[in-house]
Design an enzyme around this catalytic site. Structure first.
Site, mmCIF file in Angstrom:
data_model
loop_
_atom_site.group_PDB
_atom_site.id
_atom_site.type_symbol
_atom_site.label_atom_id
_atom_site.label_comp_id
_atom_site.label_asym_id
_atom_site.label_seq_id
_atom_site.Cartn_x
_atom_site.Cartn_y
_atom_site.Cartn_z
ATOM 1 N N LYS A 1 -46.348 -32.308 -101.485
ATOM 2 C CA LYS A 1 -46.543 -33.723 -101.181
ATOM 3 C C LYS A 1 -48.019 -34.091 -101.011
ATOM 4 C CE LYS A 1 -42.022 -34.470 -99.120
ATOM 5 N NZ LYS A 1 -41.287 -34.837 -97.907
ATOM 6 N N ALA B 1 -46.335 -33.559 -95.155
ATOM 7 C CA ALA B 1 -45.390 -32.968 -94.201
ATOM 8 C C ALA B 1 -43.975 -33.037 -94.771
ATOM 9 C CB ALA B 1 -45.452 -33.709 -92.866
ATOM 10 N N ASP B 2 -43.160 -32.085 -94.341
ATOM 11 C CA ASP B 2 -41.755 -32.094 -94.707
ATOM 12 C C ASP B 2 -40.954 -31.455 -93.578
ATOM 13 O OD1 ASP B 2 -39.946 -32.726 -97.128
ATOM 14 O OD2 ASP B 2 -39.210 -30.810 -96.354
ATOM 15 N N THR B 3 -39.765 -31.989 -93.346
ATOM 16 C CA THR B 3 -38.904 -31.510 -92.266
ATOM 17 C C THR B 3 -37.544 -31.123 -92.828
ATOM 18 O OG1 THR B 3 -40.008 -32.979 -90.694
ATOM 19 C CG2 THR B 3 -37.858 -32.125 -90.036
ATOM 20 N N GLY C 1 -43.090 -28.530 -91.781
ATOM 21 C CA GLY C 1 -44.281 -27.925 -92.355
ATOM 22 C C GLY C 1 -45.320 -29.007 -92.570
#
Length: 181
Positions: free
Chosen positions: A50, A64-66, A101
């Protein structure tokens, strides 16, 4: 300039705790993950994917990624209401992990980290789940719930960073940004 590479309105709000001086951009990216990837590796990979399209010489880019994981199984965003019901039933009465992350890019350098928070749900009845599904809050949420809204009614216990579950571990992100700046 700081670029937050995210479509998430929750991340936009949380980023304001660190600084008001940022802009939001997002790119359509292929978020397909290899089979068997661990939840931690998944969020590290996706946060980098991203952020990367916005790498430049002059800007700091944050991606960010969840994900929600029950054991090693990643529960993504629900495809539909029935998929959300299935996920919420699987989380009922159990402890799951939420991983976020974050990748920070500055010029040719980057740093990535992942934060894990453990969340325990109460036992959920079909009525609890159906009432929640009617709110529509589950849509576009990893694991089919939002802890910052009606989904909070399901939470018995949390161990770790609350803001990580919302989608951005702002304490850790602030520390990492201070090292870079």
């Amino acid at each position: 300039m700081i670029i937050l590479a995210s479509k998430s309105p929750r991340r936009h709000e949380l980023m304001k705790y660190i600084t008001e001086d940022f802009i939001v951009k997002s790119a359509d990216t292929d978020e397909t993950l290899p089979k068997g990837i661990s939840p931690e590796d998944a969020v590290l990979r996706l946060s980098a994917i991203k952020a990367e399209p916005f790498r430049s010489e002059n800007d700091i880019v944050i991606g960010a990624d969840t994900v929600v994981a029950l054991g090693k199984k990643i529960l993504g965003k629900p495809k539909n209401d029935e998929d959300a019901r299935r996920m919420l039933r699987s989380l009922s009465g159990k402890t799951h992990s939420v991983y976020t992350g974050v990748t920070i890019i500055r010029s040719q350098n980057s740093v990535s980290f992942a934060v894990q928070t453990k969340v325990t749900f109460y036992e959920l009845t079909d009525k609890d789940i159906d009432t929640y599904i009617k709110t529509g809050e589950h849509r576009d949420k990893a694991g089919s719930y939002g802890i910052q809204g009606y989904g909070s009614l399901f939470v018995k216990e949390i161990k770790g960073d609350y803001f990580n579950v919302v989608g951005l571990p702002i304490g850790r992100l602030n520390k990492e940004l201070n090292k870079i700046l």
